[in-house]
Write a protein that holds these residues in place. Structure first.
Motif, PDB file in Angstrom:
ATOM      1  N   CYS A  23       0.845  -1.200   0.000  1.00 13.35           N
ATOM      2  CA  CYS A  23       0.000   0.000   0.000  1.00 13.35           C
ATOM      3  C   CYS A  23       0.877   1.245   0.000  1.00 13.35           C
ATOM      4  O   CYS A  23       0.683   2.142  -0.819  1.00 13.35           O
ATOM      5  CB  CYS A  23      -0.921  -0.013   1.215  1.00 13.35           C
ATOM      6  N   ARG A  24       1.851   1.295   0.892  1.00  8.06           N
ATOM      7  CA  ARG A  24       2.755   2.448   0.945  1.00  8.06           C
ATOM      8  C   ARG A  24       3.535   2.587  -0.367  1.00  8.06           C
ATOM      9  O   ARG A  24       3.745   3.689  -0.863  1.00  8.06           O
ATOM     10  CB  ARG A  24       3.682   2.346   2.156  1.00  8.06           C
ATOM     11  N   TRP A  25       3.943   1.466  -0.954  1.00  8.26           N
ATOM     12  CA  TRP A  25       4.659   1.475  -2.230  1.00  8.26           C
ATOM     13  C   TRP A  25       3.778   2.085  -3.317  1.00  8.26           C
ATOM     14  O   TRP A  25       4.243   2.905  -4.107  1.00  8.26           O
ATOM     15  CB  TRP A  25       5.080   0.055  -2.604  1.00  8.26           C
ATOM     16  N   ALA A  26       2.496   1.671  -3.356  1.00  6.23           N
ATOM     17  CA  ALA A  26       1.568   2.197  -4.367  1.00  6.23           C
ATOM     18  C   ALA A  26       1.417   3.707  -4.223  1.00  6.23           C
ATOM     19  O   ALA A  26       1.393   4.433  -5.222  1.00  6.23           O
ATOM     20  CB  ALA A  26       0.205   1.515  -4.258  1.00  6.23           C
ATOM     21  N   TRP A  27       1.324   4.187  -2.992  1.00  7.25           N
ATOM     22  CA  TRP A  27       1.210   5.622  -2.781  1.00  7.25           C
ATOM     23  C   TRP A  27       2.440   6.361  -3.282  1.00  7.25           C
ATOM     24  O   TRP A  27       2.362   7.424  -3.854  1.00  7.25           O
ATOM     25  CB  TRP A  27       1.004   5.938  -1.312  1.00  7.25           C
ATOM     26  N   GLU A  28       3.610   5.791  -3.026  1.00  5.20           N
ATOM     27  CA  GLU A  28       4.847   6.465  -3.372  1.00  5.20           C
ATOM     28  C   GLU A  28       5.176   6.391  -4.854  1.00  5.20           C
ATOM     29  O   GLU A  28       5.773   7.306  -5.398  1.00  5.20           O
ATOM     30  CB  GLU A  28       6.000   5.873  -2.559  1.00  5.20           C
ATOM     31  N   ARG A  29       4.790   5.312  -5.522  1.00 13.08           N
ATOM     32  CA  ARG A  29       5.246   5.105  -6.893  1.00 13.08           C
ATOM     33  C   ARG A  29       4.155   5.096  -7.957  1.00 13.08           C
ATOM     34  O   ARG A  29       4.451   5.160  -9.131  1.00 13.08           O
ATOM     35  CB  ARG A  29       6.034   3.807  -6.945  1.00 13.08           C
TER      36      ARG A  29
END
Length: 151
Positions: A23-29
């Motif tokens: 989830c955090r990866w999706a937000w960042e990238r």
């Protein structure tokens, strides 16, 4: 620049994801800056037409206790009020849809602008949600004001 509670809001929101790290990866990238999160775990969403929802949010903001998080959809203009889990399954209201267990919501990173959904009232990271009874009253007041031509 992030608002002061960004880290706790991110952790609170990502905590419902099957894989919080993804989830955090999706937000960042992600070029859209959103992640899909399941409703019905820590919160449900009550989705209102834009004009009515904005007027109701105005009513809620005048109360002593702050409302919970509120999302605005990109093009549709609809608003999503974060309410306690289970609220959506029992909600009866003309023009108001519920998203609870089994629904997935496109949620933007707190405090970051996206081309799609965006925050009108950011999550505080502490789990504050909008009280469904207060939201119902705010929707009634907003509808009455709209019909009377008031703002």
């Amino acid at each position: 620049m992030a608002f002061p509670g960004t880290r706790t809001a991110v952790e609170w929101l990502a905590g419902v994801a099957p894989d919080p790290g993804a989830c955090r990866w999706a937000w960042e990238r992600s070029p859209l800056g959103v992640a899909l999160l399941p409703a019905g775990v820590r919160w449900d969403l009550l989705i209102t037409p834009g004009e009515l929802g904005r007027a109701a949010l105005g009513v809620l903001r005048r109360l002593p206790a702050p409302p919970g998080p509120v999302l605005a959809a990109g093009r549709s203009g609809r608003l999503g009020f974060f309410v306690p889990p289970g609220t959506a399954s029992g909600w009866l209201g003309t023009g108001v849809r519920g998203a609870g267990r089994g629904s997935w919501i496109a949620v933007p990173y707190p405090g970051r602008a996206t081309g799609g959904p965006h925050w009108l009232h950011l999550p505080d990271g502490l789990g504050t949600l909008t009280d469904p009874a207060l939201l119902e009253l705010a929707l009634h007041e907003a509808a009455a004001r709209t019909l009377a031509g008031e703002n």
